[in-house]
Motif scaffolding. Structure first.
Motif, PDB file in Angstrom:
ATOM      1  N   CYS A 109       8.717 -11.139  -1.141  1.00  0.00           N
ATOM      2  CA  CYS A 109       8.487  -9.729  -1.490  1.00  0.00           C
ATOM      3  C   CYS A 109       9.626  -8.853  -0.981  1.00  0.00           C
ATOM      4  CB  CYS A 109       7.156  -9.246  -0.916  1.00  0.00           C
ATOM      5  SG  CYS A 109       5.723  -9.973  -1.714  1.00  0.00           S
ATOM      6  N   ALA A 110      10.087  -9.102   0.241  1.00  0.00           N
ATOM      7  CA  ALA A 110      11.175  -8.306   0.814  1.00  0.00           C
ATOM      8  C   ALA A 110      12.492  -8.534   0.076  1.00  0.00           C
ATOM      9  CB  ALA A 110      11.344  -8.643   2.288  1.00  0.00           C
ATOM     10  N   LEU A 111      12.684  -9.727  -0.443  1.00  0.00           N
ATOM     11  CA  LEU A 111      13.922 -10.052  -1.136  1.00  0.00           C
ATOM     12  C   LEU A 111      13.936  -9.527  -2.570  1.00  0.00           C
ATOM     13  CD1 LEU A 111      16.644 -11.576  -1.238  1.00  0.00           C
ATOM     14  CD2 LEU A 111      15.355 -13.609  -1.912  1.00  0.00           C
ATOM     15  N   PHE A 112      12.838  -9.724  -3.298  1.00  0.00           N
ATOM     16  CA  PHE A 112      12.844  -9.443  -4.728  1.00  0.00           C
ATOM     17  C   PHE A 112      12.369  -8.040  -5.111  1.00  0.00           C
ATOM     18  CE2 PHE A 112      12.505 -14.140  -4.624  1.00  0.00           C
ATOM     19  CZ  PHE A 112      13.749 -14.394  -5.154  1.00  0.00           C
ATOM     20  N   CYS A 113      11.604  -7.384  -4.248  1.00  0.00           N
ATOM     21  CA  CYS A 113      11.139  -6.038  -4.608  1.00  0.00           C
ATOM     22  C   CYS A 113      10.907  -5.204  -3.347  1.00  0.00           C
ATOM     23  CB  CYS A 113       9.877  -6.106  -5.451  1.00  0.00           C
ATOM     24  SG  CYS A 113       9.535  -4.531  -6.243  1.00  0.00           S
ATOM     25  N   GLN A 114      12.019  -4.784  -2.739  1.00  0.00           N
ATOM     26  CA  GLN A 114      11.926  -4.042  -1.483  1.00  0.00           C
ATOM     27  C   GLN A 114      11.192  -2.720  -1.643  1.00  0.00           C
ATOM     28  OE1 GLN A 114      15.911  -3.697  -0.019  1.00  0.00           O
ATOM     29  NE2 GLN A 114      16.044  -5.854   0.493  1.00  0.00           N
ATOM     30  N   CYS A 115      11.490  -1.975  -2.691  1.00  0.00           N
ATOM     31  CA  CYS A 115      10.866  -0.652  -2.833  1.00  0.00           C
ATOM     32  C   CYS A 115       9.357  -0.773  -3.024  1.00  0.00           C
ATOM     33  CB  CYS A 115      11.509   0.134  -3.975  1.00  0.00           C
ATOM     34  SG  CYS A 115      11.430  -0.672  -5.566  1.00  0.00           S
ATOM     35  N   CYS A 116       8.908  -1.750  -3.795  1.00  0.00           N
ATOM     36  CA  CYS A 116       7.465  -1.948  -3.988  1.00  0.00           C
ATOM     37  C   CYS A 116       6.797  -2.386  -2.684  1.00  0.00           C
ATOM     38  CB  CYS A 116       7.212  -2.990  -5.072  1.00  0.00           C
ATOM     39  SG  CYS A 116       7.800  -2.505  -6.691  1.00  0.00           S
ATOM     40  N   THR A 117       7.451  -3.253  -1.940  1.00  0.00           N
ATOM     41  CA  THR A 117       6.908  -3.748  -0.681  1.00  0.00           C
ATOM     42  C   THR A 117       6.770  -2.627   0.341  1.00  0.00           C
ATOM     43  OG1 THR A 117       7.914  -5.895  -1.119  1.00  0.00           O
ATOM     44  CG2 THR A 117       7.222  -5.465   1.133  1.00  0.00           C
ATOM     45  N   VAL A 118       7.789  -1.790   0.463  1.00  0.00           N
ATOM     46  CA  VAL A 118       7.730  -0.674   1.413  1.00  0.00           C
ATOM     47  C   VAL A 118       6.638   0.310   1.004  1.00  0.00           C
ATOM     48  CG1 VAL A 118       9.021   1.306   2.303  1.00  0.00           C
ATOM     49  CG2 VAL A 118      10.118  -0.935   2.159  1.00  0.00           C
ATOM     50  N   THR A 119       6.531   0.595  -0.289  1.00  0.00           N
ATOM     51  CA  THR A 119       5.485   1.502  -0.772  1.00  0.00           C
ATOM     52  C   THR A 119       4.099   0.930  -0.507  1.00  0.00           C
ATOM     53  OG1 THR A 119       6.968   2.327  -2.483  1.00  0.00           O
ATOM     54  CG2 THR A 119       4.622   2.721  -2.801  1.00  0.00           C
ATOM     55  N   GLN A 120       3.932  -0.354  -0.744  1.00  0.00           N
ATOM     56  CA  GLN A 120       2.651  -1.013  -0.491  1.00  0.00           C
ATOM     57  C   GLN A 120       2.271  -0.920   0.988  1.00  0.00           C
ATOM     58  OE1 GLN A 120       2.712  -5.320  -0.597  1.00  0.00           O
ATOM     59  NE2 GLN A 120       0.705  -5.369  -1.611  1.00  0.00           N
ATOM     60  N   MET A 121       3.230  -1.145   1.879  1.00  0.00           N
ATOM     61  CA  MET A 121       2.948  -1.066   3.306  1.00  0.00           C
ATOM     62  C   MET A 121       2.596   0.359   3.719  1.00  0.00           C
ATOM     63  SD  MET A 121       5.687  -3.682   5.070  1.00  0.00           S
ATOM     64  CE  MET A 121       7.152  -2.870   4.458  1.00  0.00           C
ATOM     65  N   ALA A 122       3.317   1.341   3.189  1.00  0.00           N
ATOM     66  CA  ALA A 122       3.039   2.738   3.527  1.00  0.00           C
ATOM     67  C   ALA A 122       1.641   3.136   3.065  1.00  0.00           C
ATOM     68  CB  ALA A 122       4.087   3.653   2.893  1.00  0.00           C
ATOM     69  N   CYS A 123       1.272   2.737   1.862  1.00  0.00           N
ATOM     70  CA  CYS A 123      -0.060   3.075   1.337  1.00  0.00           C
ATOM     71  C   CYS A 123      -1.164   2.346   2.086  1.00  0.00           C
ATOM     72  CB  CYS A 123      -0.136   2.756  -0.153  1.00  0.00           C
ATOM     73  SG  CYS A 123       0.849   3.869  -1.156  1.00  0.00           S
ATOM     74  N   HIS A 124      -0.872   1.171   2.590  1.00  0.00           N
ATOM     75  CA  HIS A 124      -1.900   0.405   3.284  1.00  0.00           C
ATOM     76  C   HIS A 124      -2.153   0.914   4.702  1.00  0.00           C
ATOM     77  CE1 HIS A 124      -4.530  -3.075   3.384  1.00  0.00           C
ATOM     78  NE2 HIS A 124      -4.210  -3.176   4.650  1.00  0.00           N
ATOM     79  N   THR A 125      -1.176   1.576   5.283  1.00  0.00           N
ATOM     80  CA  THR A 125      -1.317   2.006   6.674  1.00  0.00           C
ATOM     81  C   THR A 125      -1.731   3.465   6.837  1.00  0.00           C
ATOM     82  OG1 THR A 125       1.059   2.464   6.789  1.00  0.00           O
ATOM     83  CG2 THR A 125       0.311   0.291   7.523  1.00  0.00           C
ATOM     84  N   THR A 126      -1.844   4.216   5.755  1.00  0.00           N
ATOM     85  CA  THR A 126      -2.279   5.616   5.822  1.00  0.00           C
ATOM     86  C   THR A 126      -3.016   5.981   4.549  1.00  0.00           C
ATOM     87  OG1 THR A 126      -0.477   6.320   7.244  1.00  0.00           O
ATOM     88  CG2 THR A 126      -1.489   8.014   5.947  1.00  0.00           C
ATOM     89  N   ASP A 127      -4.047   6.770   4.687  1.00  0.00           N
ATOM     90  CA  ASP A 127      -4.752   7.306   3.526  1.00  0.00           C
ATOM     91  C   ASP A 127      -4.090   8.625   3.142  1.00  0.00           C
ATOM     92  OD1 ASP A 127      -6.447   8.155   1.565  1.00  0.00           O
ATOM     93  OD2 ASP A 127      -8.248   8.198   2.812  1.00  0.00           O
ATOM     94  N   TYR A 128      -3.232   8.583   2.129  1.00  0.00           N
ATOM     95  CA  TYR A 128      -2.478   9.770   1.742  1.00  0.00           C
ATOM     96  C   TYR A 128      -3.330  10.818   1.018  1.00  0.00           C
ATOM     97  CZ  TYR A 128       1.724   7.470   3.305  1.00  0.00           C
ATOM     98  OH  TYR A 128       2.677   6.870   4.092  1.00  0.00           O
ATOM     99  N   GLN A 129      -4.579  10.503   0.761  1.00  0.00           N
ATOM    100  CA  GLN A 129      -5.504  11.509   0.224  1.00  0.00           C
ATOM    101  C   GLN A 129      -5.957  12.443   1.356  1.00  0.00           C
ATOM    102  OE1 GLN A 129      -7.216  11.304  -3.073  1.00  0.00           O
ATOM    103  NE2 GLN A 129      -5.822   9.710  -3.761  1.00  0.00           N
ATOM    104  N   VAL A 130      -5.921  11.935   2.588  1.00  0.00           N
ATOM    105  CA  VAL A 130      -6.369  12.699   3.751  1.00  0.00           C
ATOM    106  C   VAL A 130      -5.182  13.297   4.519  1.00  0.00           C
ATOM    107  CG1 VAL A 130      -7.617  12.551   5.950  1.00  0.00           C
ATOM    108  CG2 VAL A 130      -8.422  11.258   3.960  1.00  0.00           C
TER     109      VAL A 130
END
Length: 148
Positions: A109-130
């Protein structure tokens, strides 16, 4: 990484070290931008031309871009490794099993799609609705005051 209390190497660490993660990575990014600028300048400068000392120094430092290629390769490998380590830490913390790639899913994931991986981690660690995201904050979130 700061939000997950990870060091700039992607490892868990004491708060004194993890509080510096954002600053260290910001310095790495700034250095890469400056060095990329050196490369662009040296591409347009002949070492035999009567030019400024800065341009001559630039040509001597990069030596036909060999050092630049080493720097960019090292930076790319560093980026892949810290993204994979951070993803592995998040998966372990939230007990998310690997589904693909037989034990190397984080690196794939880090090699083939860095931007998607970083976005996925950011969304998983914070509820951006709150909590809203914010630039240049210690953990990438706006500070909220809870009224009592």
């Amino acid at each position: 990484m700061t939000r997950m209390k990870l060091t700039w190497l992607g490892n868990r660490g004491p708060e004194k070290e993890t509080s510096q993660t954002f600053k260290i990575i910001l310095l790495i990014v700034i250095a890469s931008i400056i060095f990329s600028g050196f490369q662009l300048l040296s591409a347009n400068v002949s070492p035999f031309a009567n030019s400024s000392p800065f341009a001559t120094l630039n040509v001597l430092i990069w030596n036909d871009s060999f050092l630049y290629q080493i720097f960019m390769t090292t930076l790319s490998l560093y980026t892949i490794i810290i993204i994979a380590r951070t993803r592995a830490y998040i998966r372990a913390k939230y007990k998310i099993p690997e589904k693909q790639c037989g034990g190397c899913e984080d690196y794939c994931c880090a090699l083939f799609c860095q931007c998607c991986t970083v976005t996925q981690m950011a969304c998983h660690t914070t509820d951006y609705q709150v909590i809203s995201a914010a630039y240049c904050t210690p953990d990438g979130r706006k500070t909220t005051v809870i009224e009592v």
